[in-house]
Design a protein around this motif. Structure first.
Motif, PDB file in Angstrom:
ATOM      1  N   ALA A   5       0.830  -1.204   0.000  1.00 12.68           N
ATOM      2  CA  ALA A   5       0.000   0.000   0.000  1.00 12.68           C
ATOM      3  C   ALA A   5       0.866   1.256   0.000  1.00 12.68           C
ATOM      4  CB  ALA A   5      -0.941   0.004   1.208  1.00 12.68           C
ATOM      5  N   ALA A   6       1.931   1.253   0.778  1.00 15.24           N
ATOM      6  CA  ALA A   6       2.831   2.413   0.828  1.00 15.24           C
ATOM      7  C   ALA A   6       3.527   2.618  -0.514  1.00 15.24           C
ATOM      8  CB  ALA A   6       3.854   2.237   1.946  1.00 15.24           C
ATOM      9  N   GLN A   7       3.914   1.520  -1.156  1.00 15.35           N
ATOM     10  CA  GLN A   7       4.584   1.630  -2.450  1.00 15.35           C
ATOM     11  C   GLN A   7       3.633   2.174  -3.516  1.00 15.35           C
ATOM     12  OE1 GLN A   7       6.002  -2.380  -2.839  1.00 15.35           O
ATOM     13  NE2 GLN A   7       7.909  -1.946  -1.775  1.00 15.35           N
ATOM     14  N   ILE A   8       2.398   1.708  -3.496  1.00 16.15           N
ATOM     15  CA  ILE A   8       1.402   2.214  -4.441  1.00 16.15           C
ATOM     16  C   ILE A   8       1.140   3.690  -4.154  1.00 16.15           C
ATOM     17  CG2 ILE A   8      -1.029   2.099  -5.139  1.00 16.15           C
ATOM     18  CD1 ILE A   8      -0.832  -0.951  -4.736  1.00 16.15           C
ATOM     19  N   GLY A   9       1.026   4.034  -2.884  1.00 14.64           N
ATOM     20  CA  GLY A   9       0.804   5.422  -2.505  1.00 14.64           C
ATOM     21  C   GLY A   9       1.921   6.334  -2.982  1.00 14.64           C
TER      22      GLY A   9
END
Length: 194
Positions: A5-9
């Motif tokens: 999720a952090a990488q996509i964000g």
């Protein structure tokens, strides 16, 4: 997988800011221009960070948030931690650039990282000087606890603290994470209830 999720964000932030830089060359964008501001609170505490979108001609600062769907944003609105973060960016800009607080707008741009929503949500409002006192009181409580050798209250979500506070690693970096953290912020409670 836990960092997905952090990488996509981060990827969404960079993509959106890059596209905005081409469309609006007079805007200052966090990942493109590396804008850094430091807000000095009445207690003397200094908190620095990198705002995502600064629109100097409109005295506006917007922080991008990537979320998994918009249901909680639609029901509960902007969380206190999101308000605090964007407020500190605006306060830093007011102090560093001499902006009149009465002219300043602050906001959050919500993007759905799950891909379920085709649109975005932009929440924009006037800068609220009262929040400076609220944030300063919270920071003073943390500083007092540290000086007394006590554990400080950590009632702002860790990901927000990580972005707005240079002492995040010292304060929270060595703590174990828990799935049982208690949140009593009204917006978060409403989101869970929803």
């Amino acid at each position: 997988v836990s960092h997905w999720a952090a990488q996509i964000g981060t990827a969404l932030h960079n993509y959106v800011e890059g596209a905005l830089a081409k469309a609006y060359p007079d805007w200052e964008l966090g990942s493109v221009h590396g804008v850094h501001v430091t807000a000095t609170l009445p207690s003397g505490a200094e908190i620095g960070g990198h705002p995502d979108i600064v629109i100097p001609s409109q005295y506006t600062v917007v922080d991008i948030k990537t979320v998994n769907g918009f249901s909680w944003v639609r029901r509960a609105g902007v969380s206190d931690s999101h308000k605090y973060q964007r407020h500190l960016y605006a306060l830093g800009l007011i102090q560093e650039r001499g902006w009149d607080p009465a002219d300043v707008k602050v906001g959050n741009l919500y993007l759905d990282r799950s891909g379920g929503e085709d649109e975005f949500i932009l929440q924009l409002e006037d800068f609220d000087p009262q929040l400076t006192r609220d944030i300063d009181n919270w920071v003073e409580d943390v500083i007092y606890a540290i000086r007394q050798g006590e554990d400080a209250m950590r009632d702002i979500a860790a990901p927000v603290c990580e972005r707005i506070c240079e002492f995040f690693t010292v304060c929270r970096g060595g703590l174990e994470t828990s799935d049982e953290e208690t949140y009593d912020e009204d917006g978060l409670v409403k989101a869970v209830e929803a």
